[in-house]
Write a protein that holds these residues in place. Sequence first.
Motif, mmCIF file in Angstrom:
data_model
loop_
_atom_site.group_PDB
_atom_site.id
_atom_site.type_symbol
_atom_site.label_atom_id
_atom_site.label_comp_id
_atom_site.label_asym_id
_atom_site.label_seq_id
_atom_site.Cartn_x
_atom_site.Cartn_y
_atom_site.Cartn_z
ATOM 1 N N GLN A 188 -17.443 8.366 2.902
ATOM 2 C CA GLN A 188 -17.391 9.740 2.062
ATOM 3 C C GLN A 188 -18.624 9.875 1.213
ATOM 4 O O GLN A 188 -19.083 8.983 0.711
ATOM 5 C CB GLN A 188 -16.111 9.948 1.176
ATOM 6 N N HIS A 222 -7.401 9.541 1.732
ATOM 7 C CA HIS A 222 -8.271 8.430 1.057
ATOM 8 C C HIS A 222 -7.276 7.544 0.480
ATOM 9 O O HIS A 222 -7.210 6.289 0.645
ATOM 10 C CB HIS A 222 -8.904 8.935 0.111
ATOM 11 N N ALA A 234 -5.951 5.225 3.246
ATOM 12 C CA ALA A 234 -6.895 4.249 3.588
ATOM 13 C C ALA A 234 -7.138 3.063 2.720
ATOM 14 O O ALA A 234 -7.143 1.980 2.838
ATOM 15 C CB ALA A 234 -8.523 4.965 3.776
ATOM 16 N N ARG A 235 -7.091 3.414 1.444
ATOM 17 C CA ARG A 235 -7.074 2.528 0.266
ATOM 18 C C ARG A 235 -5.694 1.610 0.331
ATOM 19 O O ARG A 235 -5.858 0.480 0.106
ATOM 20 C CB ARG A 235 -7.213 3.184 -1.039
ATOM 21 N N ASN A 259 -14.369 2.947 2.230
ATOM 22 C CA ASN A 259 -12.829 3.095 1.827
ATOM 23 C C ASN A 259 -12.573 1.509 1.183
ATOM 24 O O ASN A 259 -11.294 1.330 0.764
ATOM 25 C CB ASN A 259 -11.840 3.348 2.914
ATOM 26 N N PRO A 286 -10.765 0.873 7.313
ATOM 27 C CA PRO A 286 -10.255 2.076 7.555
ATOM 28 C C PRO A 286 -11.039 3.319 7.062
ATOM 29 O O PRO A 286 -11.841 3.323 6.434
ATOM 30 C CB PRO A 286 -8.946 2.352 6.555
#
Lengths: 458, 258
Positions: free
Chosen positions: A410, B54, B57-58, A372, B185
């Motif tokens: 991921q 996501h 997290a970003r 991330n 994260p």
Amino acid sequence: MPVKPMAIETTDSSVKSRFDSVVEVLATANEPKTGDELAGIAAESDAKRVAAKRVLAGMRLETLRENPVVPYEEDEVTRVIQDGVREPIYDELKDWTVADLREFLVDSATGEREIAAIRPGLTSEMIAAVTKLMSNLDLVLATSKMEVTARCNTTVGESGTLSFRLQPNDPADDVENMVSAIREGLAYGVGDAVIGVNPVADSVETTTRILEATHEFIDDWDVPTQNCCLAHVTTQMDAMRQGAPADLVFQSLAGTEAGNDEFGVDVDLLDEAYDLARRRCTSSGPNVMYFETGQGAELSGDAHHGVDQLTLEARCYGLAKQYDPFLVNTVVGFIGPEYLYDGQQVIRAGLEDVFMGQLHGLSMGIDACYTNHIQADQNDIENLAVLLAAAGTNYFITVPMGDDVMLNYQSNSYHDAGALWELFDLEPAPAFRDWLAEMGLWHNGRLTDRAGDPTIFA
Amino acid sequence: MTPDSNANATDPTDDRTDAETLRRVADRTPTRLDVGRAGPRPPTDALLEFREDHGLARDAVFSRVDDSLVDDLDLVTLRTRVADADQYLARPDLGRELAEESITRLHEECSETPGVQIVVSDGLSSTAVETSVPELLPVLKDGLAERDIDVGTPVFVEFGRVDVMDVIGEELAADCCVILIGERPGLRTAESLSAYFVYGPERGGPTAEKSVVSNIHDSGLPPVEAGAELVDLLANVLEQEASGIDLREDDREFETES
């Protein structure tokens, strides 16, 4: 350690004076990677990068053989690679330039048979060098020609097939949760490459528990696949000596002796693991080893000797080849943005790694992934998956909905398997496909309506 | 089982049982199970939920800690040699060094030779700092003060890596240094904070001599509890005059003797 003086050959005399060594030419010719910048060895400009590619294009393969990036006397990985060369085939090739090798690989008359004929004469440095001259489409095209198969309980890599590792990791090493993720993954048709678990706790107890649970599930449902617990190799060896049922033995590899030392392995230990695997693995084989690699590991362990990360990655494959592995995959986007900055760099590295692995003759797959804190997202690795399915990679890693809650990164989703099979008219490994059909999950070259329903395995 | 067209036409009672079983399975694991599918692809809800996590997290990685929070916590702001967020990610080495003007500022505004020098840094999650540090920091400061440990002048470092505490601790000749820093994260939480600490901080000190308390967030180790735990751990570090692997060896010897 004295290194033989190197004559850089190029038709362009203006660049001759600009590079001091083969190591420098290789590093400067690399496509942009933050890891090479961090190491202070990347091209200062695009013009310089291309100048290095020109020098490399004119370099003879003999020059690369005689100038391994880490000296023979100092590094056992170099020794494994150099000693593994079949000399009569090398003699036939040594006058080729790197440009000749590229044009041979992309020639329409060149197929797996022709590539197989030159493989034993190549070193990892030659393979790294040609990779630096190839565009992304060159890499996809050349990889698609190569068909490297390997057999454990199932055979992967056959033409028309695309396999998947099912990765049911759990942040608490909870075996019941792992089995739930296995049920769901198998219901999506993935798991023919391996059911492979990364444990949190690197202990014999945990490793044994995971191996027993996965082995039991595979046995109960008669799944044509293999299990693996990706603990440190010494942990797996201890577990196996105490009777734990492992189909494959796993280890992460680096491209230098110092890098492998960071991973707590050396060639002697890998030899011992290979010997134990051939005697104690519960699978039929003959290929019983599994390796993971990834550009940047050597720099991260301060074990890179000033060599660029692509060339060191190639050397991992040179080492892996020694052990006739069933599976090798790069974990391409895991290492972080200081080595591969964004989607563009991850995609490039993924194409490079799979190409280099297959050119070494390895049954090569990929964990197309990202963390991330890197400038990439699921779209980037879906792009990479499409490119590598077109290139005929042997397998991908898949996790539920692409989210590995243990490793906190991921990868491809269970769902991506069905889409890739459909897009490229591919199928799982034959024995596994037949088993899916028996379970009502596969029919007429497609997943059935029941696919995705884990209660099939209740 | 055959893939005939009646494969899905099962008794509705069974369907309900299956649904309950699946929910139980999905509830007991943090993994995204039982999401279903649309053709070979994930259903839209599952896809968007994934993208949302996501995105969070970003955002935690790419946004910075609010200046007003740094002021409220009364922290002296320092900068590393990193110029911007992109460089922070690509050059961890620059995030371990203080900018020249920050070294000057450190000596001008911070008291020298503290017992424990406290450093706060956004690291890879500004969200972690914003959610946990306001609760954790007072517990840590007050707890150490109660034990007569001098906490000097706590600082905030923009674009910091863990090892920046070595530079700060060495410059101020601190006995011990602790850094509260945002972790990379995951999709499940972007709020996780870690506290690393070292005895006798010095530039280039080995990682193995550092200790860490990680996974600090509301659904992990709650910030207030983490603060109290850190007070005990830091007091012990000062008493033993060791941290990291050195401390663990001492502990082991102690256990063997007793």
